[in-house]
Design a protein around this motif. Structure first.
Motif, PDB file in Angstrom:
ATOM      1  N   ASN A 182      15.338 -46.775 -76.419  1.00 35.65           N
ATOM      2  CA  ASN A 182      15.726 -45.239 -76.287  1.00 35.65           C
ATOM      3  C   ASN A 182      14.682 -44.452 -75.502  1.00 35.65           C
ATOM      4  N   ASN A 205       9.836 -41.996 -80.432  1.00 40.49           N
ATOM      5  CA  ASN A 205      10.014 -43.286 -80.144  1.00 40.49           C
ATOM      6  C   ASN A 205       8.478 -43.901 -79.751  1.00 40.49           C
ATOM      7  N   ILE A 249      18.165 -39.259 -77.878  1.00 38.10           N
ATOM      8  CA  ILE A 249      17.326 -40.287 -78.055  1.00 38.10           C
ATOM      9  C   ILE A 249      16.838 -40.100 -79.654  1.00 38.10           C
TER      10      ILE A 249
END
Length: 472
Positions: free
Chosen positions: A97, A171, A301
């Motif tokens: 992502n 992330n 995301i």
């Protein structure tokens, strides 16, 4: 294994003696694995350009077998398209992502480089042609491989790795790299940037530690003992923020919060949404086109549990999103009280500089800093008010009269105590310390050595020096 086939780490990037320009080369057998390739970011675009242009002299892009990045901050990824422009064809491994964020960040870099090229050609008669263009960006994106955390990613028969969550930004991951030869496997850990375990952060996956490696490449951005987070910091910061907002409304003044466009913006907006009092009458101005582009993608995301919440935050009627330069100027001239979120966090670029020039002379105005400010950056100068009562901003001398508050709990980096705890827990033979101001890094190395010795450990602690090579 013959001597020529010994594995080694080559410290290439500027982050060996600073906090930007991350770049690390791992050589194993005939393979070359690059860990990140970030931009050098200081207060001098001309110096940065020269350093970024010369970085690749240590690299042979066509011979790279893989590029791996931990997260998509510019100082960790900003120069990667120049490698593909120079002939790299290898996979670019990124956390899941992250591809859309990578595209946004790369294209913004192209925009900035084009703008600086035209500016310095016109004003300084200096030629700084962009180091890559949009075609290079899309070529780079064609090589992206998005990877889940905690699974083995095979590069070839002799090299594989896995991502481990770093809790730095959305992330963000650490890299655990496995180097196989004959019946032997050596392990290299790379922290990239890591966040604090003490403070919970919305949108982020919990931190997972590297447990054992032969060589650990470790960031120590907050290596200074003064950089300490406390569990109660967020509650304290919320109280400060509420008081400042109420004063801003009462004084009909302005509150500027310089933000990094990626993650810090979303963190601050969410906090303001959570604490906003119905009695307040004040708009929140989002003055960062890059930040707006990222925030528009945020819902796609982040973890599923946060998607509905973020949708409500981003559609909040108190947000005033500015895109054009003209809209920004109009807001700066307005007499209405407002909260301004403008990039960048260290005020090295972006619209926060324009706002500073406008707001600093008036002692009714307030500025809140929320994270690391590199030495001699504009943010650092404003914070160090006693030494800098007058500041030169874009050729104009500005009185530094603004009220200043630092909100410690919004930092995205592990603090001194977090780093000491982590680096005395991980098992390794050697640790290389980097991504820090030099003086505090050297002192941190001494402190870490003392802590390791208490546990009867004599692991080798190395303060990174540019171009050093270390056998793994």
């Amino acid at each position: 294994m013959s001597k020529k086939n010994k594995s080694y780490y080559h410290a290439i990037g500027n982050s060996t003696n600073g906090v930007t320009g991350s770049c690390h080369l791992i050589k194993h057998l005939d393979y070359s694995i690059l860990l990140e390739y970030g931009s050098v970011q200081t207060n001098s675009p001309i110096i940065d350009y020269s350093k970024n242009k010369s970085k690749s002299k240590f690299l042979k892009p066509k011979q790279l077998n893989a590029i791996i990045i931990g997260h998509v901050h510019q100082d960790h990824i900003g120069m990667i398209p120049s490698l593909y422009k120079s002939g790299a064809t290898c996979p670019l491994y990124i956390p899941k992502n992250s591809k859309k964020l990578l595209e946004i960040m790369f294209l913004d870099s192209v925009k900035i480089m084009n703008k600086e090229y035209e500016l310095y050609k016109r004003t300084e008669k200096i030629s700084m042609p962009p180091l890559y263009d949009e075609d290079d960006v899309y070529n780079t994106l064609d090589h992206v491989v998005e990877c889940d955390s905690n699974i083995d990613i095979i590069i070839n028969d002799y090299v594989y790795f896995k991502f481990l969550p770093a809790k730095h930004i959305i992330n963000a991951n650490q890299v655990l790299l496995y180097l196989r030869s004959d019946n032997n496997v050596k392990k290299v850990g790379y922290t990239s940037d890591i966040g604090s375990k003490k403070i919970d952060k919305r949108f982020l996956t919990p931190f997972e530690p590297i447990k054992q490696v032969d060589l650990l490449i470790g960031e120590c951005t907050y290596s200074d003992k003064k950089r300490i987070h406390r569990i109660e910091d967020r509650e304290v910061d919320i109280g400060k923020l509420k008081t400042i907002i109420e004063q801003t409304i009462e004084n009909q003044s302005k509150l500027l919060i310089p933000v990094f466009s990626l993650n810090r913006l979303e963190d601050i907006i969410s906090t303001l949404y959570d604490i906003y009092d119905s009695k307040w009458d004040i708009d929140i101005v989002i003055d960062t086109p890059l930040g707006i582009r990222i925030a528009n993608e945020w819902e796609n995301i982040i973890p599923n549990k946060d998607k509905k919440y973020w949708h409500d935050v981003w559609e909040w009627d108190k947000l005033k999103k500015l895109n054009s330069h003209e809209e920004s100027i109009a807001c700066q001239e307005s007499s209405s009280p407002m909260i301004i979120l403008a990039s960048s966090g260290m005020m090295q670029s972006g619209r926060s500089i324009m706002w500073a020039k406008k707001l600093l002379p008036d002692a009714r105005n307030h500025i809140c800093f929320c994270g690391f400010t590199g030495e001699n950056s504009l943010a650092w100068k404003i914070k160090n008010k006693t030494q800098n009562p007058v500041i030169n901003i874009e050729g104009k001398r500005v009185n530094n009269n603004i009220q200043i508050t630092v909100l410690n709990s919004f930092s995205s980096h592990a603090d001194y105590e977090d780093l000491i705890d982590y680096y005395t827990t991980v098992k390794y033979n050697k640790i290389v310390l980097l991504h820090s101001e030099e003086k505090s890094k050297l002192k941190f190395a001494e402190d870490l050595k003392k802590e390791l010795s208490k546990a009867n450990r004599s692991d080798k602690i190395i303060s990174a020096v540019k171009d050093m090579k270390i056998e793994i």
